[in-house]
Write a protein that holds these residues in place. Sequence first.
Motif, mmCIF file in Angstrom:
data_model
loop_
_atom_site.group_PDB
_atom_site.id
_atom_site.type_symbol
_atom_site.label_atom_id
_atom_site.label_comp_id
_atom_site.label_asym_id
_atom_site.label_seq_id
_atom_site.Cartn_x
_atom_site.Cartn_y
_atom_site.Cartn_z
ATOM 1 N N TRP A 174 12.438 -5.385 23.086
ATOM 2 C CA TRP A 174 12.686 -4.003 22.709
ATOM 3 C C TRP A 174 14.179 -3.809 22.497
ATOM 4 N N PRO A 175 14.599 -3.080 21.435
ATOM 5 C CA PRO A 175 13.791 -2.221 20.555
ATOM 6 C C PRO A 175 13.410 -2.850 19.216
ATOM 7 N N ALA A 176 13.365 -4.168 19.127
ATOM 8 C CA ALA A 176 13.115 -4.808 17.828
ATOM 9 C C ALA A 176 11.782 -4.369 17.233
ATOM 10 N N ALA A 177 10.704 -4.400 18.034
ATOM 11 C CA ALA A 177 9.379 -4.066 17.492
ATOM 12 C C ALA A 177 9.309 -2.626 16.987
ATOM 13 N N PRO A 178 9.683 -1.616 17.788
ATOM 14 C CA PRO A 178 9.629 -0.260 17.237
ATOM 15 C C PRO A 178 10.613 -0.035 16.093
ATOM 16 N N ASP A 179 11.733 -0.753 16.076
ATOM 17 C CA ASP A 179 12.639 -0.652 14.927
ATOM 18 C C ASP A 179 11.927 -1.081 13.647
ATOM 19 N N ASP A 180 11.202 -2.198 13.720
ATOM 20 C CA ASP A 180 10.507 -2.703 12.541
ATOM 21 C C ASP A 180 9.368 -1.772 12.120
ATOM 22 N N CYS A 181 8.629 -1.264 13.107
ATOM 23 C CA CYS A 181 7.519 -0.360 12.782
ATOM 24 C C CYS A 181 8.033 0.945 12.182
ATOM 25 N N GLU A 182 9.121 1.453 12.722
ATOM 26 C CA GLU A 182 9.726 2.659 12.152
ATOM 27 C C GLU A 182 10.182 2.403 10.724
ATOM 28 N N ALA A 183 10.766 1.235 10.483
ATOM 29 C CA ALA A 183 11.224 0.909 9.131
ATOM 30 C C ALA A 183 10.046 0.904 8.151
ATOM 31 N N ALA A 184 8.924 0.314 8.560
ATOM 32 C CA ALA A 184 7.753 0.284 7.686
ATOM 33 C C ALA A 184 7.233 1.692 7.419
ATOM 34 N N ALA A 185 7.223 2.530 8.458
ATOM 35 C CA ALA A 185 6.750 3.905 8.284
ATOM 36 C C ALA A 185 7.688 4.687 7.361
ATOM 37 N N LEU A 186 8.990 4.525 7.529
ATOM 38 C CA LEU A 186 9.945 5.220 6.663
ATOM 39 C C LEU A 186 9.820 4.748 5.224
ATOM 40 N N TRP A 187 9.554 3.452 5.044
ATOM 41 C CA TRP A 187 9.337 2.927 3.691
ATOM 42 C C TRP A 187 8.152 3.626 3.044
ATOM 43 N N LEU A 188 7.080 3.823 3.799
ATOM 44 C CA LEU A 188 5.915 4.503 3.246
ATOM 45 C C LEU A 188 6.213 5.969 2.945
ATOM 46 N N VAL A 189 6.942 6.630 3.825
ATOM 47 C CA VAL A 189 7.294 8.028 3.576
ATOM 48 C C VAL A 189 8.035 8.158 2.243
ATOM 49 N N GLU A 190 8.923 7.204 1.983
ATOM 50 C CA GLU A 190 9.737 7.272 0.767
ATOM 51 C C GLU A 190 9.045 6.696 -0.466
ATOM 52 N N GLU A 191 8.230 5.659 -0.282
ATOM 53 C CA GLU A 191 7.754 4.885 -1.422
ATOM 54 C C GLU A 191 6.259 4.977 -1.699
ATOM 55 N N ALA A 192 5.463 5.564 -0.795
ATOM 56 C CA ALA A 192 4.007 5.517 -0.959
ATOM 57 C C ALA A 192 3.550 6.154 -2.265
ATOM 58 N N GLU A 193 4.115 7.278 -2.618
ATOM 59 C CA GLU A 193 3.694 7.969 -3.835
ATOM 60 C C GLU A 193 3.940 7.097 -5.062
ATOM 61 N N ALA A 194 5.119 6.521 -5.147
ATOM 62 C CA ALA A 194 5.450 5.694 -6.304
ATOM 63 C C ALA A 194 4.671 4.382 -6.301
ATOM 64 N N ARG A 195 4.493 3.814 -5.123
ATOM 65 C CA ARG A 195 3.852 2.496 -5.031
ATOM 66 C C ARG A 195 2.331 2.579 -5.115
ATOM 67 N N PHE A 196 1.748 3.562 -4.446
ATOM 68 C CA PHE A 196 0.287 3.611 -4.338
ATOM 69 C C PHE A 196 -0.350 4.831 -4.982
ATOM 70 N N GLY A 197 0.474 5.762 -5.463
ATOM 71 C CA GLY A 197 -0.069 6.940 -6.115
ATOM 72 C C GLY A 197 -0.561 8.011 -5.158
ATOM 73 N N THR A 198 -0.208 7.936 -3.905
ATOM 74 C CA THR A 198 -0.602 8.928 -2.903
ATOM 75 C C THR A 198 0.443 8.977 -1.803
ATOM 76 N N SER A 199 0.655 10.173 -1.270
ATOM 77 C CA SER A 199 1.598 10.322 -0.165
ATOM 78 C C SER A 199 0.894 10.639 1.144
ATOM 79 N N ARG A 200 -0.446 10.551 1.152
ATOM 80 C CA ARG A 200 -1.209 10.818 2.372
ATOM 81 C C ARG A 200 -1.202 9.569 3.238
ATOM 82 N N LEU A 201 -0.691 9.694 4.464
ATOM 83 C CA LEU A 201 -0.486 8.550 5.332
ATOM 84 C C LEU A 201 -1.226 8.730 6.655
ATOM 85 N N ALA A 202 -1.611 7.609 7.236
ATOM 86 C CA ALA A 202 -2.131 7.573 8.604
ATOM 87 C C ALA A 202 -1.608 6.308 9.253
#
Length: 305
Positions: free
Chosen positions: A128-156
């Motif tokens: 710690w905190p490597a694992a939550p750092d990586d998971c947060e990075a992936a979540a932030l990537w989706l917040v920013e890129e999901a619409e452009a990458r996947f055509g939807t901004s709805r996340l779970a």
Amino acid sequence: MRFALEALFADVPAEQVDEAREFYKRRAAGRGPSTLEELKEARARRSAPRATDPPAVEETIEVAELRVPVRIFTPVDGPPRGVYLDIHGGGFYMDSAARGDGRNRGLADALQLAVVGVDYRLAPEHPWPAAPDDCEAAALWLVEEAEARFGTSRLAIGGSSAGATLALATLLRLRDRGAVGRFTGAALQFGTYDLSARTPAGRRIADEYFIQAYAGHVEDRTVPDISPVYGFLGGLPPTLLIVGSADVLLEDNLAMAARLSAGGNDVEVQVYPESPHGFTGHPTAMARTALSSVDSWLRDRITQP
């Protein structure tokens, strides 16, 4: 007020309860590696994950100077209606996102989702905190890129065991950044919510090596980023908590449900009878029923217009 645990039991057929009872009578209780040497041996013995068709797209995302490997599944028929971020379990020190490929391929196709599995760094090489750092990075990537990458901004988001802990820690980080609003739900299976040995369930696992490997260097492990049960839990998305009645962490999962509810969040708890920690990964009808319930819950929250 009267309170009975049975009131929280999932509605499952009696024959599934009987089957689970017999299955766990025959199955020896497991325990994780207790030293670094045992951990290395356990990692070496793990079989290769089952291949899927189509396979995952392997990619490395870059967020805030972090480079995080992810495995991406998209539905074979039509565009995604939402994106699910999956965080694998394994005590913070074992396994990988590929271990969930079979489940995630099925989720993508059955629920018409893009599913992103994050290969966070493992302890003790990366505590710690490597694992939550990586998971947060992936979540932030989706917040920013999901619409452009996947055509939807709805996340779970979701995960099991250590993955559930990291999923909740990720949501707390996103909330504090003001970035949690895109997440419509969190499906958490038997999380480890106290690593400080202060709760009754936390004391039962206090001597487990995974805690020392992951957070042994931290003097106060009631930090919510490590033990989410101690955090301020308001402002989070609807949450499903899945746990077995025979899970050593049952009490902490119930405490987490109570704290989430007290924080004003929408919470659903499902307790599965005769089931220990990790039961959704076992070959029982009870496990299939629980996973089907997770699927239905996610469908209701992420794929509705």
